[in-house]
Design an enzyme around this catalytic site. Structure first.
Site, PDB file in Angstrom:
ATOM      1  N   TYR A 138       5.393   5.627 -12.655  1.00  0.00           N
ATOM      2  CA  TYR A 138       6.842   5.587 -12.851  1.00  0.00           C
ATOM      3  C   TYR A 138       7.206   5.408 -14.325  1.00  0.00           C
ATOM      4  CZ  TYR A 138       8.730   5.364  -8.089  1.00  0.00           C
ATOM      5  OH  TYR A 138       9.143   5.657  -6.817  1.00  0.00           O
ATOM      6  N   LYS A 189      -6.292   3.994  -4.312  1.00  0.00           N
ATOM      7  CA  LYS A 189      -6.989   5.278  -4.110  1.00  0.00           C
ATOM      8  C   LYS A 189      -8.227   5.260  -5.016  1.00  0.00           C
ATOM      9  CE  LYS A 189      -7.309   9.435  -2.313  1.00  0.00           C
ATOM     10  NZ  LYS A 189      -7.612   9.644  -0.889  1.00  0.00           N
ATOM     11  N   ASP A 221      -4.267   6.832   1.793  1.00  0.00           N
ATOM     12  CA  ASP A 221      -4.107   7.819   2.875  1.00  0.00           C
ATOM     13  C   ASP A 221      -4.406   7.167   4.229  1.00  0.00           C
ATOM     14  OD1 ASP A 221      -6.736   7.569   1.978  1.00  0.00           O
ATOM     15  OD2 ASP A 221      -7.251   9.680   2.273  1.00  0.00           O
ATOM     16  N   ASP A 245       6.250   2.742  -2.963  1.00  0.00           N
ATOM     17  CA  ASP A 245       7.484   3.492  -2.707  1.00  0.00           C
ATOM     18  C   ASP A 245       7.340   4.272  -1.406  1.00  0.00           C
ATOM     19  OD1 ASP A 245      10.017   4.756  -3.251  1.00  0.00           O
ATOM     20  OD2 ASP A 245       8.890   6.535  -3.875  1.00  0.00           O
ATOM     21  N   ASP A 249       8.886   3.284   2.717  1.00  0.00           N
ATOM     22  CA  ASP A 249       9.754   4.164   3.514  1.00  0.00           C
ATOM     23  C   ASP A 249       9.132   4.398   4.891  1.00  0.00           C
ATOM     24  OD1 ASP A 249      11.654   4.591   1.442  1.00  0.00           O
ATOM     25  OD2 ASP A 249      11.893   6.687   2.068  1.00  0.00           O
TER      26      ASP A 249
HETATM   27  C1  IPM Z   1      13.254   3.014  -4.031  1.00  0.00           C
HETATM   28  C2  IPM Z   1      13.833   4.334  -4.447  1.00  0.00           C
HETATM   29  C3  IPM Z   1      13.730   4.467  -5.966  1.00  0.00           C
HETATM   30  C4  IPM Z   1      12.271   4.417  -6.340  1.00  0.00           C
HETATM   31  C5  IPM Z   1      14.408   5.732  -6.536  1.00  0.00           C
HETATM   32  C6  IPM Z   1      15.858   5.829  -6.134  1.00  0.00           C
HETATM   33  C7  IPM Z   1      14.261   5.802  -8.026  1.00  0.00           C
HETATM   34  O1  IPM Z   1      13.181   5.367  -3.791  1.00  0.00           O
HETATM   35  O2  IPM Z   1      13.772   1.966  -4.462  1.00  0.00           O
HETATM   36  O3  IPM Z   1      12.292   3.011  -3.244  1.00  0.00           O
HETATM   37  O4  IPM Z   1      11.576   5.432  -6.313  1.00  0.00           O
HETATM   38  O5  IPM Z   1      11.802   3.319  -6.690  1.00  0.00           O
HETATM   39 MG    MG Z   2      11.792   4.751  -2.309  1.00  0.00          MG
END
Ligand code: IPM
Ligand code: MG
Length: 354
Positions: A138, A189, A221, A245, A249
């Site tokens: 990042y 990884k 993975d 990240d 999700d």
């Molecule tokens: C998160 C989001 C952010 C990230 C984006 C919006 C930059 O996906 O907070 O998980 O990738 O960190």
């Molecule tokens: Mg995210």
């Protein structure tokens, strides 16, 4: 408690307004809470030509904690990268030194059917994903898009972790595990990436200081697969920025909806930024249908981690629980036999349950 409130874009203002109602209720109970609003993301660009206006960063630095909605919107997608809403988010994380991002995935019994997995796989699930937030690909330099000698363009980014960055987040992971089920799974990884080899070595070394905690390692993975195969095997997952990240999700869907997932981003002194894990959802913005619970639950995390008010954290979490028990659901968690309500009504119900 001096709290900077940064609603941001899309559904951000609607959901943050519900959390502010909760804060107002706590204040009328006698808590000393001071709020100041500022712009971030696209709203920052619109107001000051910058996704993180100086005044916003300054306010955040001078506050004890930051409550953030979400950033991003279609109308900003064509801006140059430094002006994009997401940059505001990345810069405030970096600017405040918020390296430890806590993303709990908790399945409320009332929502076990809302998960895309079988209820028995997720019932009672309680995992904590600790994502490193200020390093990795990042922020690594160099990065960019360059033109090769043959005229072809090439995009490149740099994955980087220094020992000290790995060590400090590993400590946070073990400390969290000490207060939970004493299991840490470090995700990397290391079979391919040198960055991950160092990550694994340092995490293993830090583990020596926490003999009561059981440490395991897993390739990312496999971790992605295990999260949907048998998610209850995990207690604390510690991982780098990009893997965290993605996995967070994924883990959010175990809980039924990403609209339920709060987060805390902490610096070395537990000063923090609190935001829902979900994004700005521009497609449903302004329609009063977004789920405000992740934002309200982020407030609970603020009480717990920055203000060390476990009592207040539990009070907010109980109010959310009670609201769900009463059968109220926003569209994202609606199922037959429950009552569908809008953003505003959900916020009011939580305040009433407080
Ligand atoms: C998160 C989001 C952010 C990230 C984006 C919006 C930059 O996906 O907070 O998980 O990738 O960190
Ligand atoms: Mg995210």
């Amino acid at each position: 408690m001096k709290i900077a409130v940064l609603p941001g874009d899309g559904i951000g203002p609607e959901i943050v307004a519900q959390a502010v109602k909760v804060l107002a209720a706590l204040r009328s109970d006698g808590m000393k809470i001071e709020l100041e609003h500022a712009h971030i993301g696209g709203a920052g660009y619109d107001a000051a030509g910058d996704p993180l206006p100086d005044a916003t960063l300054k306010l955040a630095q001078q506050s004890d904690a930051v409550l953030l909605g979400a950033v991003g919107g279609y109308q900003y997608d064509t801006l140059a990268r430094p002006l994009r809403p997401e940059q505001g988010l990345l810069r405030i994380r970096k600017g405040l030194g918020l390296f430890a991002n806590l993303r709990p995935a908790l399945v409320y019994p009332e929502l076990a059917n809302a998960s895309s997995l079988k209820p028995e796989l997720v019932a009672g699930l309680d995992i904590m994903i600790l994502r490193e937030l200020t390093g990795d690909i990042y922020f690594g330099q160099p990065r960019g898009i360059r033109t090769l000698d043959n005229g072809e363009r090439q995009g490149f980014d740099t994955m980087l972790y220094s020992e000290s960055e790995i060590r400090r987040v590993a400590h946070v992971g073990f400390q969290i595990a000490m207060k939970r089920n004493k299991k840490v799974c470090s995700v990397d990884k290391a079979n391919v990436l040198d960055t991950s080899m160092l990550w694994r070595e340092i995490v293993t070394a830090v583990a020596q200081e926490y003999p009561a905690v059981e440490l395991s390692h897993m390739y990312v993975d496999n971790a992605a697969m295990q999260l949907v195969r048998a998610p209850k095997q995990f207690d604390v997952i510690v991982t780098g920025n990009i893997f965290g990240d993605i996995l967070s999700d994924e883990a959010s869907m175990l809980t039924g909806s990403i609209g339920m997932l709060p987060s805390a981003s902490l610096d070395a002194n537990n000063k923090g930024l609190y935001e829902p894990c979900h994004g700005s959802a521009p497609d449903i913005a302004g329609k009063n249908i977004a789920n405000p619970l992740a934002t309200i639950l982020s407030l609970a995390m603020m009480m717990r981690y920055t203000f060390a008010r476990e009592d207040m954290a539990q009070r907010i979490e109980s109010a959310v629980r009670k609201t769900l028990q009463n059968g109220l659901r926003t569209a994202d968690i609606f199922e037959a036999g429950t009552q569908k309500v809008g953003t505003d009504a959900m916020g009011d119900a939580v305040v009433a349950a407080l």
